[in-house]
Write a protein that holds these residues in place. Structure first.
Motif, PDB file in Angstrom:
ATOM      1  N   HIS A  51     -37.991   6.100 -74.613  1.00  0.00           N
ATOM      2  CA  HIS A  51     -37.061   6.511 -76.230  1.00  0.00           C
ATOM      3  C   HIS A  51     -36.959   7.697 -76.803  1.00  0.00           C
ATOM      4  CE1 HIS A  51     -41.307   7.959 -76.186  1.00  0.00           C
ATOM      5  NE2 HIS A  51     -40.576   8.893 -77.538  1.00  0.00           N
ATOM      6  N   ARG A  52     -37.213   8.928 -75.392  1.00  0.00           N
ATOM      7  CA  ARG A  52     -36.739  10.448 -76.341  1.00  0.00           C
ATOM      8  C   ARG A  52     -35.505  10.205 -75.984  1.00  0.00           C
ATOM      9  NH1 ARG A  52     -40.782  13.014 -72.998  1.00  0.00           N
ATOM     10  NH2 ARG A  52     -40.128  11.657 -71.558  1.00  0.00           N
ATOM     11  N   ARG A  53     -34.552   9.487 -74.931  1.00  0.00           N
ATOM     12  CA  ARG A  53     -33.109   9.888 -74.041  1.00  0.00           C
ATOM     13  C   ARG A  53     -32.558   9.046 -74.740  1.00  0.00           C
ATOM     14  NH1 ARG A  53     -31.522   9.015 -67.873  1.00  0.00           N
ATOM     15  NH2 ARG A  53     -33.318  10.671 -68.003  1.00  0.00           N
ATOM     16  N   LYS A  54     -31.345   9.765 -75.019  1.00  0.00           N
ATOM     17  CA  LYS A  54     -30.072   9.593 -76.317  1.00  0.00           C
ATOM     18  C   LYS A  54     -28.913   9.407 -75.300  1.00  0.00           C
ATOM     19  CE  LYS A  54     -32.603  11.806 -79.966  1.00  0.00           C
ATOM     20  NZ  LYS A  54     -32.644  12.462 -80.877  1.00  0.00           N
ATOM     21  N   TYR A  55     -28.893   9.391 -74.170  1.00  0.00           N
ATOM     22  CA  TYR A  55     -27.781   8.650 -73.186  1.00  0.00           C
ATOM     23  C   TYR A  55     -27.998   8.019 -72.545  1.00  0.00           C
ATOM     24  CZ  TYR A  55     -29.628  12.329 -69.968  1.00  0.00           C
ATOM     25  OH  TYR A  55     -30.409  13.430 -70.290  1.00  0.00           O
ATOM     26  N   LEU A  56     -26.549   7.438 -72.015  1.00  0.00           N
ATOM     27  CA  LEU A  56     -27.448   6.727 -70.555  1.00  0.00           C
ATOM     28  C   LEU A  56     -26.858   7.548 -69.506  1.00  0.00           C
ATOM     29  CD1 LEU A  56     -25.064   3.631 -72.215  1.00  0.00           C
ATOM     30  CD2 LEU A  56     -28.070   4.605 -71.939  1.00  0.00           C
ATOM     31  N   GLU A  57     -27.260   7.187 -67.937  1.00  0.00           N
ATOM     32  CA  GLU A  57     -27.058   8.369 -67.222  1.00  0.00           C
ATOM     33  C   GLU A  57     -27.262   7.600 -66.438  1.00  0.00           C
ATOM     34  OE1 GLU A  57     -27.417  12.727 -64.930  1.00  0.00           O
ATOM     35  OE2 GLU A  57     -28.760  11.322 -67.092  1.00  0.00           O
ATOM     36  N   CYS A  58     -25.593   8.060 -65.632  1.00  0.00           N
ATOM     37  CA  CYS A  58     -25.147   6.565 -64.691  1.00  0.00           C
ATOM     38  C   CYS A  58     -25.004   7.452 -63.147  1.00  0.00           C
ATOM     39  CB  CYS A  58     -23.080   6.817 -64.722  1.00  0.00           C
ATOM     40  SG  CYS A  58     -23.337   5.593 -66.380  1.00  0.00           S
ATOM     41  N   TYR A  59     -25.764   6.757 -62.088  1.00  0.00           N
ATOM     42  CA  TYR A  59     -26.018   6.820 -61.082  1.00  0.00           C
ATOM     43  C   TYR A  59     -24.621   6.589 -59.719  1.00  0.00           C
ATOM     44  CZ  TYR A  59     -30.609   9.982 -62.176  1.00  0.00           C
ATOM     45  OH  TYR A  59     -30.725  10.578 -63.326  1.00  0.00           O
ATOM     46  N   THR A  60     -24.246   7.157 -58.164  1.00  0.00           N
ATOM     47  CA  THR A  60     -23.436   7.026 -58.103  1.00  0.00           C
ATOM     48  C   THR A  60     -24.854   6.421 -57.056  1.00  0.00           C
ATOM     49  OG1 THR A  60     -23.944   8.645 -55.908  1.00  0.00           O
ATOM     50  CG2 THR A  60     -22.411   8.465 -57.243  1.00  0.00           C
ATOM     51  N   MET A  61     -25.033   5.392 -56.128  1.00  0.00           N
ATOM     52  CA  MET A  61     -25.594   4.498 -55.055  1.00  0.00           C
ATOM     53  C   MET A  61     -26.122   5.524 -54.375  1.00  0.00           C
ATOM     54  SD  MET A  61     -25.624   1.748 -57.006  1.00  0.00           S
ATOM     55  CE  MET A  61     -27.152   1.540 -55.574  1.00  0.00           C
ATOM     56  N   ALA A  62     -25.001   7.216 -53.326  1.00  0.00           N
ATOM     57  CA  ALA A  62     -26.669   8.166 -52.725  1.00  0.00           C
ATOM     58  C   ALA A  62     -26.965   8.523 -53.644  1.00  0.00           C
ATOM     59  CB  ALA A  62     -25.008   8.160 -52.526  1.00  0.00           C
ATOM     60  N   ALA A  63     -26.610   8.531 -55.367  1.00  0.00           N
ATOM     61  CA  ALA A  63     -27.096   9.938 -55.582  1.00  0.00           C
ATOM     62  C   ALA A  63     -28.675   8.961 -55.982  1.00  0.00           C
ATOM     63  CB  ALA A  63     -26.617   9.882 -56.938  1.00  0.00           C
ATOM     64  N   ILE A  64     -28.863   7.875 -56.527  1.00  0.00           N
ATOM     65  CA  ILE A  64     -30.319   7.268 -56.919  1.00  0.00           C
ATOM     66  C   ILE A  64     -31.097   6.762 -55.829  1.00  0.00           C
ATOM     67  CG2 ILE A  64     -29.508   4.582 -56.614  1.00  0.00           C
ATOM     68  CD1 ILE A  64     -31.171   6.275 -59.395  1.00  0.00           C
ATOM     69  N   ASP A  65     -30.230   6.993 -54.309  1.00  0.00           N
ATOM     70  CA  ASP A  65     -30.622   7.156 -52.711  1.00  0.00           C
ATOM     71  C   ASP A  65     -31.747   7.879 -52.784  1.00  0.00           C
ATOM     72  OD1 ASP A  65     -30.103   3.983 -52.519  1.00  0.00           O
ATOM     73  OD2 ASP A  65     -29.317   4.737 -51.166  1.00  0.00           O
ATOM     74  N   GLU A  66     -31.340   9.122 -53.329  1.00  0.00           N
ATOM     75  CA  GLU A  66     -32.176  10.220 -53.144  1.00  0.00           C
ATOM     76  C   GLU A  66     -32.913  10.395 -54.455  1.00  0.00           C
ATOM     77  OE1 GLU A  66     -30.567  15.359 -53.960  1.00  0.00           O
ATOM     78  OE2 GLU A  66     -29.209  13.834 -53.484  1.00  0.00           O
ATOM     79  N   VAL A  67     -32.824  10.260 -55.455  1.00  0.00           N
ATOM     80  CA  VAL A  67     -34.301  10.483 -56.137  1.00  0.00           C
ATOM     81  C   VAL A  67     -35.110   9.033 -55.725  1.00  0.00           C
ATOM     82  CG1 VAL A  67     -34.158   9.937 -58.663  1.00  0.00           C
ATOM     83  CG2 VAL A  67     -32.179  10.418 -58.675  1.00  0.00           C
ATOM     84  N   ASP A  68     -34.210   8.422 -55.187  1.00  0.00           N
ATOM     85  CA  ASP A  68     -35.487   6.968 -54.756  1.00  0.00           C
ATOM     86  C   ASP A  68     -36.338   7.623 -53.772  1.00  0.00           C
ATOM     87  OD1 ASP A  68     -35.083   5.202 -56.880  1.00  0.00           O
ATOM     88  OD2 ASP A  68     -33.418   4.148 -55.193  1.00  0.00           O
ATOM     89  N   ASP A  69     -35.934   8.247 -52.631  1.00  0.00           N
ATOM     90  CA  ASP A  69     -36.459   8.441 -51.828  1.00  0.00           C
ATOM     91  C   ASP A  69     -37.298  10.023 -51.856  1.00  0.00           C
ATOM     92  OD1 ASP A  69     -34.960   7.653 -49.546  1.00  0.00           O
ATOM     93  OD2 ASP A  69     -33.553   8.992 -48.911  1.00  0.00           O
ATOM     94  N   LYS A  70     -37.047  10.146 -53.174  1.00  0.00           N
ATOM     95  CA  LYS A  70     -37.717  11.373 -53.933  1.00  0.00           C
ATOM     96  C   LYS A  70     -38.926  11.259 -54.053  1.00  0.00           C
ATOM     97  CE  LYS A  70     -34.936  15.354 -53.955  1.00  0.00           C
ATOM     98  NZ  LYS A  70     -34.112  16.527 -54.631  1.00  0.00           N
ATOM     99  N   ILE A  71     -39.164  10.126 -54.986  1.00  0.00           N
ATOM    100  CA  ILE A  71     -40.137   9.062 -55.276  1.00  0.00           C
ATOM    101  C   ILE A  71     -41.090   8.901 -54.652  1.00  0.00           C
ATOM    102  CG2 ILE A  71     -40.922   7.006 -56.932  1.00  0.00           C
ATOM    103  CD1 ILE A  71     -38.817   7.949 -58.519  1.00  0.00           C
ATOM    104  N   ASP A  72     -40.538   8.467 -53.364  1.00  0.00           N
ATOM    105  CA  ASP A  72     -40.587   7.676 -51.930  1.00  0.00           C
ATOM    106  C   ASP A  72     -42.150   8.688 -52.053  1.00  0.00           C
ATOM    107  OD1 ASP A  72     -40.107   4.576 -53.341  1.00  0.00           O
ATOM    108  OD2 ASP A  72     -38.699   5.083 -51.380  1.00  0.00           O
ATOM    109  N   ALA A  73     -41.685  10.170 -51.781  1.00  0.00           N
ATOM    110  CA  ALA A  73     -42.235  10.998 -50.945  1.00  0.00           C
ATOM    111  C   ALA A  73     -43.908  11.759 -51.743  1.00  0.00           C
ATOM    112  CB  ALA A  73     -41.375  12.366 -50.636  1.00  0.00           C
ATOM    113  N   LEU A  74     -43.419  10.882 -52.850  1.00  0.00           N
ATOM    114  CA  LEU A  74     -44.727  10.971 -53.830  1.00  0.00           C
ATOM    115  C   LEU A  74     -46.018  10.499 -53.452  1.00  0.00           C
ATOM    116  CD1 LEU A  74     -43.025  11.552 -57.427  1.00  0.00           C
ATOM    117  CD2 LEU A  74     -44.134  13.511 -56.142  1.00  0.00           C
ATOM    118  N   PRO A  75     -46.798  10.769 -53.306  1.00  0.00           N
ATOM    119  CA  PRO A  75     -48.481   9.806 -53.080  1.00  0.00           C
ATOM    120  C   PRO A  75     -48.292   8.240 -53.979  1.00  0.00           C
ATOM    121  CG  PRO A  75     -48.964  12.181 -53.871  1.00  0.00           C
ATOM    122  CD  PRO A  75     -47.649  12.599 -53.685  1.00  0.00           C
TER     123      PRO A  75
END
Length: 167
Positions: A51-75
């Motif tokens: 609810h705090r975000r007042k914009y839409l952030e658009c990711y390329t597939m490569a950029a979102i894959d990078e984010v996903d990899d970092k999330i997956d690395a968390l316990p």
């Protein structure tokens, strides 16, 4: 190094939520989609967040894959992983650019940021943001002005780049 989004522009949004993406942004989306082939339309992921975000952030597939990899690395089971999964997986919308270079923004996303007749696009490196123009002008520009006003009059922001490399 992958291509970066650069620039800003404003585009009309029609009653069905269709909005043209800047042509230079489409080229970056194509370059950032490993499955894209000439004649096809690139995929992307729109993260609309909480609810705090007042914009839409658009990711390329490569950029979102990078984010996903970092999330997956968390316990697994950690609160950080659960919250990031919610923000980047649950509160997101996978889509494609249509054959005419437009995005179709669902009503839920348009209502979330108050988008009506115009959309403001601004580059953010390996992502780009879509704002209601008035919100960007009143909130983000004010934040930028405040930041700049706290720097000496003759300060060159490029100095921050030297500090980041330890030079």
């Amino acid at each position: 190094m992958s291509r970066r989004f650069r620039g800003e522009s404003q585009h009309k949004v029609d009653t069905k939520g269709r909005v043209s993406i800047p042509a230079s942004f489409r080229r970056v989306l194509e370059a950032g989609d490993p499955n894209w082939k000439s004649g096809e339309t690139p995929e992307l992921v729109i993260v609309y967040g909480d609810h705090r975000r007042k914009y839409l952030e658009c990711y390329t597939m490569a950029a979102i894959d990078e984010v996903d990899d970092k999330i997956d690395a968390l316990p697994r089971g950690s609160m950080e992983r659960k919250m990031l999964q919610r923000l980047f997986h649950g509160q997101s919308f996978p889509t494609t650019v249509d054959e005419t270079g437009r995005l179709v923004l669902p009503i839920k996303l348009r209502q979330k940021i108050g988008l009506e007749n115009e959309a403001f696009f601004i580059a953010a490196g390996d992502t780009f943001q879509i704002w209601k123009p008035e919100t960007y002008d009143t909130e983000e520009r004010a934040r930028e002005d405040e930041w700049l006003d706290n720097l000496p009059e003759d300060f060159d922001p490029m100095a921050f780049l030297d500090a980041s490399t330890g030079d």
